[in-house]
Design an enzyme around this catalytic site. Sequence first.
Site, short mmCIF file in Angstrom:
data_model
loop_
_atom_site.label_atom_id
_atom_site.label_comp_id
_atom_site.label_asym_id
_atom_site.label_seq_id
_atom_site.Cartn_x
_atom_site.Cartn_y
_atom_site.Cartn_z
N ASP A 83 -24.35 26.61 28.59
CA ASP A 83 -25.62 27.09 29.16
C ASP A 83 -26.17 26.01 30.08
O ASP A 83 -25.96 24.82 29.84
CB ASP A 83 -26.64 27.36 28.04
CG ASP A 83 -26.31 28.62 27.24
OD1 ASP A 83 -25.54 29.46 27.74
OD2 ASP A 83 -26.82 28.75 26.11
N TYR A 118 -21.14 20.76 -4.39
CA TYR A 118 -21.25 21.72 -5.49
C TYR A 118 -20.71 21.18 -6.81
O TYR A 118 -20.90 21.79 -7.86
CB TYR A 118 -20.57 23.05 -5.13
CG TYR A 118 -21.48 23.89 -4.24
CD1 TYR A 118 -22.67 24.41 -4.74
CD2 TYR A 118 -21.18 24.11 -2.91
CE1 TYR A 118 -23.53 25.15 -3.94
CE2 TYR A 118 -22.03 24.84 -2.09
CZ TYR A 118 -23.20 25.36 -2.61
OH TYR A 118 -24.06 26.08 -1.82
N GLU A 148 -19.33 26.99 25.01
CA GLU A 148 -20.39 26.57 24.08
C GLU A 148 -20.61 27.59 22.96
O GLU A 148 -20.63 27.26 21.79
CB GLU A 148 -21.71 26.36 24.84
CG GLU A 148 -22.87 26.01 23.93
CD GLU A 148 -24.21 25.94 24.63
OE1 GLU A 148 -25.23 25.85 23.93
OE2 GLU A 148 -24.27 25.95 25.87
#
Length: 353
Positions: free
Chosen positions: A234, A95, A181
């Site tokens: 997962d 920025y 996760e």
Amino acid sequence: SSEVLEAIENVIQDVLKSLAQKKAPVLTLANRSDWRNIEFKDSVGLQMIPRCTTKQIRSDCPRSAPKFALMLKILSMIYKMVQSNTYATKRDIYYSDTLLFGSQSVVDNIINDISCMLKIPRRSLHILSTTKGFVAGNLSYTEEDGTKVNCTCGATAVSVPSNVQGIKNLISHAKFMLIVEKDATFQRLLDDDFCNKLSPCIMITGRGIPDLNTRLLVRKLWDTFQIPIFTLMDADPHGVEIMCIYKYGSVSMSFEAHHLTVPSMKWLGLLPSDLERLNIRKDVLIPLTQQDQNKLASIQKRPYIACQPMWKKELEIMAASKLKAEIQVLTSLSSDYLSRVYLPNKLQFGGWL
């Protein structure tokens, strides 16, 4: 800091020498994303080999000249920050001149290239990355500015500190660490008071692919407490990939593997073999997409899978069934099955790989 200043001065001296000899200045970088430059070491994970192939960022070539200029620009910003002992995030740098840099990923990439070129960890360059990870459980520490932080499990988690190197006075009676996760599963376990029910533990989530600070914190906690670390992901190629980043590191950050990996980490769940063992209904499982199958095939070829025969087997089960499952699939058995049955059984009877 004198080491950082000297390293930057050496780069600039080389640029000036080239100009004095009427040659176009060149910056030489290691090829960070090339698997041929990376070796797998059981005790460290993926690390860059000492003599690796390099690429040149030339100032006289239209394709690389803009990158050459941006690297010098960011080197000058780092030099000023180290001199004045101030810090900036990668976002702050982007920025400071969005038109010049064009995108955040350009800045991120150049910072990693600079860190690798100077052989200096990013934190020593006075650049902080924004943190997205959370930590909860039996842990307290003092931040660099003296703020005392207590993560002991309430229903809220604490953000991973943005300067992990600076934290001190770490205290914990945790028996193990659990890396989760996803944020949703992490919050669910918090709501179920999992950190206290079974035995005191520390829970961490990187909310998907972990950022640098989350990986640094996991490593620091491992160095400090030497307690077992388990991962809860997962049962899909993406989850396996994330677990491998925590355990063995990533190709693009292999030059910093020593500070970032914990090779002793164990895969607790969700295992592809669990889906059959628990009789999870087929209609709640998800077919692997073509992209999933490609990712799975590439993971199976990685050097570390060869020395993990049990992991290899699990990946073969996933490949053969062509099915994946999210951790939330366990709610099809009962709403609190994860915290009440699945995790306690796994931890008690050693159901990890």
